[in-house]
Each structure stands twice: as C-alpha cells, then as structure tokens.
Design an enzyme around this catalytic site. Structure first.
Site, PDB file in Angstrom:
ATOM      1  N   HIS A 292      46.029  12.143 -40.919  1.00 14.66           N
ATOM      2  CA  HIS A 292      47.472  11.932 -41.095  1.00 14.66           C
ATOM      3  C   HIS A 292      47.728  11.840 -42.598  1.00 14.66           C
ATOM      4  O   HIS A 292      47.490  10.800 -43.217  1.00 14.66           O
ATOM      5  CB  HIS A 292      47.885  10.626 -40.380  1.00 14.66           C
ATOM      6  N   ASP A 293      48.178  12.939 -43.209  1.00 18.66           N
ATOM      7  CA  ASP A 293      48.393  12.958 -44.666  1.00 18.66           C
ATOM      8  C   ASP A 293      49.326  14.131 -44.978  1.00 18.66           C
ATOM      9  O   ASP A 293      49.835  14.774 -44.056  1.00 18.66           O
ATOM     10  CB  ASP A 293      47.036  13.086 -45.390  1.00 18.66           C
ATOM     11  N   ILE A 294      49.542  14.423 -46.239  1.00 13.50           N
ATOM     12  CA  ILE A 294      50.414  15.548 -46.570  1.00 13.50           C
ATOM     13  C   ILE A 294      49.736  16.862 -46.160  1.00 13.50           C
ATOM     14  O   ILE A 294      48.500  16.926 -46.061  1.00 13.50           O
ATOM     15  CB  ILE A 294      50.784  15.557 -48.076  1.00 13.50           C
TER      16      ILE A 294
ATOM     17  N   LYS B 245      31.591  11.908 -28.521  1.00 13.41           N
ATOM     18  CA  LYS B 245      32.700  11.602 -29.442  1.00 13.41           C
ATOM     19  C   LYS B 245      32.194  10.671 -30.542  1.00 13.41           C
ATOM     20  O   LYS B 245      31.606   9.628 -30.256  1.00 13.41           O
ATOM     21  CB  LYS B 245      33.866  10.925 -28.718  1.00 13.41           C
TER      22      LYS B 245
ATOM     23  N   GLN C 163      41.489  -2.042 -22.042  1.00  9.98           N
ATOM     24  CA  GLN C 163      42.360  -0.904 -21.745  1.00  9.98           C
ATOM     25  C   GLN C 163      43.489  -1.377 -20.829  1.00  9.98           C
ATOM     26  O   GLN C 163      43.243  -2.065 -19.838  1.00  9.98           O
ATOM     27  CB  GLN C 163      41.578   0.237 -21.062  1.00  9.98           C
TER      28      GLN C 163
ATOM     29  N   ARG D  78      37.690   4.093 -16.078  1.00 11.00           N
ATOM     30  CA  ARG D  78      36.819   3.047 -15.536  1.00 11.00           C
ATOM     31  C   ARG D  78      36.431   3.415 -14.113  1.00 11.00           C
ATOM     32  O   ARG D  78      37.172   4.111 -13.432  1.00 11.00           O
ATOM     33  CB  ARG D  78      37.542   1.686 -15.517  1.00 11.00           C
TER      34      ARG D  78
ATOM     35  N   GLY E  15      33.659   5.566 -22.765  1.00  9.66           N
ATOM     36  CA  GLY E  15      32.794   4.796 -23.655  1.00  9.66           C
ATOM     37  C   GLY E  15      31.989   3.767 -22.891  1.00  9.66           C
ATOM     38  O   GLY E  15      30.945   4.070 -22.309  1.00  9.66           O
ATOM     39  N   ARG E  16      32.500   2.539 -22.882  1.00  9.29           N
ATOM     40  CA  ARG E  16      31.709   1.421 -22.353  1.00  9.29           C
ATOM     41  C   ARG E  16      31.200   1.562 -20.926  1.00  9.29           C
ATOM     42  O   ARG E  16      30.095   1.081 -20.657  1.00  9.29           O
ATOM     43  CB  ARG E  16      32.512   0.119 -22.537  1.00  9.29           C
TER      44      ARG E  16
ATOM     45  N   THR F  91      47.856   4.296 -27.718  1.00  6.55           N
ATOM     46  CA  THR F  91      48.095   3.473 -26.522  1.00  6.55           C
ATOM     47  C   THR F  91      48.273   1.998 -26.888  1.00  6.55           C
ATOM     48  O   THR F  91      48.700   1.201 -26.060  1.00  6.55           O
ATOM     49  CB  THR F  91      46.953   3.627 -25.501  1.00  6.55           C
TER      50      THR F  91
ATOM     51  N   ASP G 243      36.535  12.218 -33.967  1.00 11.01           N
ATOM     52  CA  ASP G 243      37.807  11.530 -33.736  1.00 11.01           C
ATOM     53  C   ASP G 243      38.201  10.759 -34.998  1.00 11.01           C
ATOM     54  O   ASP G 243      38.020   9.553 -35.092  1.00 11.01           O
ATOM     55  CB  ASP G 243      37.595  10.591 -32.535  1.00 11.01           C
ATOM     56  N   LEU G 244      38.734  11.497 -36.010  1.00 13.70           N
ATOM     57  CA  LEU G 244      39.096  10.857 -37.282  1.00 13.70           C
ATOM     58  C   LEU G 244      40.607  10.748 -37.472  1.00 13.70           C
ATOM     59  O   LEU G 244      41.060  10.153 -38.457  1.00 13.70           O
ATOM     60  CB  LEU G 244      38.463  11.611 -38.465  1.00 13.70           C
ATOM     61  N   LYS G 245      41.376  11.342 -36.574  1.00 12.89           N
ATOM     62  CA  LYS G 245      42.847  11.175 -36.538  1.00 12.89           C
ATOM     63  C   LYS G 245      43.501  11.352 -37.908  1.00 12.89           C
ATOM     64  O   LYS G 245      44.079  10.425 -38.478  1.00 12.89           O
ATOM     65  CB  LYS G 245      43.216   9.797 -35.980  1.00 12.89           C
TER      66      LYS G 245
HETATM   67  O1  C5P Z   1      34.938   2.075 -24.032  1.00 12.16           O
HETATM   68  P1  C5P Z   1      36.129   2.918 -23.632  1.00 12.16           P
HETATM   69  O2  C5P Z   1      35.836   3.821 -22.435  1.00 12.16           O
HETATM   70  O3  C5P Z   1      37.396   2.111 -23.452  1.00 12.16           O
HETATM   71  O4  C5P Z   1      36.338   3.893 -24.884  1.00 12.16           O
HETATM   72  C1  C5P Z   1      37.430   4.768 -24.980  1.00 12.16           C
HETATM   73  C2  C5P Z   1      37.332   5.545 -26.262  1.00 12.16           C
HETATM   74  O5  C5P Z   1      38.520   6.316 -26.396  1.00 12.16           O
HETATM   75  C3  C5P Z   1      37.229   4.675 -27.517  1.00 12.16           C
HETATM   76  O6  C5P Z   1      36.435   5.395 -28.471  1.00 12.16           O
HETATM   77  C4  C5P Z   1      38.659   4.568 -27.980  1.00 12.16           C
HETATM   78  O7  C5P Z   1      38.768   4.381 -29.377  1.00 12.16           O
HETATM   79  C5  C5P Z   1      39.219   5.925 -27.577  1.00 12.16           C
HETATM   80  N1  C5P Z   1      40.659   5.975 -27.383  1.00 12.16           N
HETATM   81  C6  C5P Z   1      41.324   5.196 -26.454  1.00 12.16           C
HETATM   82  N2  C5P Z   1      42.680   5.291 -26.312  1.00 12.16           N
HETATM   83  C7  C5P Z   1      43.376   6.154 -27.061  1.00 12.16           C
HETATM   84  C8  C5P Z   1      42.722   6.955 -27.998  1.00 12.16           C
HETATM   85  C9  C5P Z   1      41.344   6.841 -28.133  1.00 12.16           C
HETATM   86  O8  C5P Z   1      40.689   4.421 -25.747  1.00 12.16           O
HETATM   87  N3  C5P Z   1      44.685   6.265 -26.874  1.00 12.16           N
END
Ligand code: C5P
Length: 232
Positions: free
Chosen positions: A63-65, A32, A190, A181, A210-211, A119, A59-61
């Site tokens: 949101h526009d016309i 991603k 989170q 996690r 991610g992390r 979230t 993942d650029l989300k």
């Molecule tokens: O490091 P971590 O596992 O928390 O990363 C989660 C990824 O998912 C991040 O890139 C975060 O921006 C993305 N994300 C999220 N919650 C959302 C939408 C996207 O954590 N509702």
C-alpha cells in the site's frame, strides 16, 4: 491454478518453518508467508521454500504510491512467488502500477490479489475511524470491482463473501479465504469461521488455513483432512 489449501506458516523463524515443512514427506503444501516471517528472514525464506518445491503466497499487503508499488511488484515477480497481494484502498492507479511491475521479462507474472477491508475492521470502525459511511458489504464489493477493473486476479475475503464477489466480478475472479476451522468451537480470534467443506460449497477458490494445521498434534493429517474436504 485450481482449488487448493494454502497453509499459513505464521512462524517467527526460518528454523520453525523448515521443521514444520519437513513433516510433509508425501506432499508439498501451498505455503503462505506473512510479514512476521518475511521481516525476520528476508527473501531467503522465499527462495528456500521455492527450492523445496512449494508454491508461495507472499502476504505483504502492499500500500504505497503507484511508482513505489510498481517497482516493488517487479522485485516480487523476480522472487518467483505464485501469489502476492496489496490493499485495494491504495487506489486504482496503484493497482494498475502493481500489475505493470509484476510482469516478468518472459511475459509471465505471479497472481495478484487485493485485500478489500481487513476483517479486523467492522462497520463502526470504518465509519468512525476511516470516515467511510457506506455499508461494509458495499465497500468490499466496490473494492473488489476496482481490483478487477485494474487487472488483478482476485481478492482475499471471507468464504461468506465469495458468492457475492463471484456474482459481481465473475466466476474466474479468485476468492482466497481465511477464517477456516474444522468446527465452530475452535474459532479462537477469528470472528466468523467456516469449515473447509462449507467453504467449498460457498465457492471459495483457495482456503488459507493456519492454526488448525500448524497447531495440530498431527499437522499432516490435518492438512490431508482440509484437502479432502475442500478439494475432494
Ligand atoms: O490461524 P488462522 O487459520 O486463523 O490463520 C489465518 C491466516 O490468514 C493468518 O495468516 C491471517 O493473518 C490471515 N488472514 C486472516 N484474515 C484476513 C486476512 C488474512 O485471517 N482477513
């Protein structure tokens, strides 16, 4: 595409990203790319990571016309990404426009998924700042249904919402779920977290991690653990 683990490469530079991906010698994780990395590097990062053999969720989300999103979606399709996304709050015409723009000349297209409510937005913020008075769960499911009706392929949501989204929109409507996690103790920023094994039980189609992988002492082992627990 079936169940898979998508690794959130939330790095600030291309160099960090390539150094991370170079650790994977036996597998090609689904990657991603978010706003930070894309804004820092531009489309070259997408082309380079694709050339290395990875699938990409960009993942650029949007949101526009509708017209702007239609033409922007066409650019994304030309970048050969596998999944891209937009905010369902942009409305059904915007989502339909995106789906029109997304189709490549050969008839193929990337998957398009919708963000329902971020979230970071809770019930109180939604009511007081956005002036949406309905229950958050209802808003999420309505936005998911709008996305389905506009022809999108799925939504980003919590694994805890995956079952209800599938009940409302059908089993084939994709749920792409962050907030993963290995244990409750590691949740960091989170709010609600789910293990890869639990996300599998709850019916997530893709987990975004991610992390727990990128900050691990052994990212390849952490990725393999996610794959084993989620995909089997
Ligand atoms: O490091 P971590 O596992 O928390 O990363 C989660 C990824 O998912 C991040 O890139 C975060 O921006 C993305 N994300 C999220 N919650 C959302 C939408 C996207 O954590 N509702």
């Amino acid at each position: 595409m079936g169940k898979d683990v998508i690794v959130a490469c939330d790095f600030a530079t291309a160099e960090h990203t390539y150094a991370f991906l170079d650790k994977f010698t036996d597998e090609k994780p689904f990657v991603k790319i978010g706003m930070e990395l894309f804004f820092a590097t531009g489309p070259s990062i997408v082309r380079e990571i694709k050339a290395r053999g990875h699938k990409i969720f960009l993942d650029l989300k949007m949101h526009d016309i509708p017209n702007t999103v239609r033409s922007s979606a066409a650019v994304l399709a030309g970048l050969d990404v596998d999944i891209c996304n937009l905010h369902a709050a942009g409305g059904m015409d915007m989502m339909r426009g995106a789906m029109e723009g997304l189709v490549r000349p050969d008839g193929t297209r990337p998957l398009m998924i919708a963000v329902t409510q971020l979230t970071s937005i809770d019930q109180t913020r939604m009511q007081n700042e956005l002036l949406i008075a309905r229950p958050l769960d209802e808003v999420v499911l309505q936005y998911a249904a709008n996305a389905k009706a506009a022809g999108l392929d799925g939504v980003v949501c919590s694994p805890l919402e995956a079952g209800r989204v599938h009940d409302t929109c059908g089993a084939g409507f994709l749920t792409v779920t962050p907030g993963i996690r290995f244990s409750e103790a590691d949740r960091g920023d989170q709010q609600r977290v789910t293990t890869p094994a639990r996300a599998r039980e709850l019916g997530s189609d893709y987990i975004v991690v991610g992390r727990p992988i990128t900050k691990s002492g052994d990212p390849v082992a952490a990725y393999r653990r996610c794959m084993a627990d989620f995909v089997g």
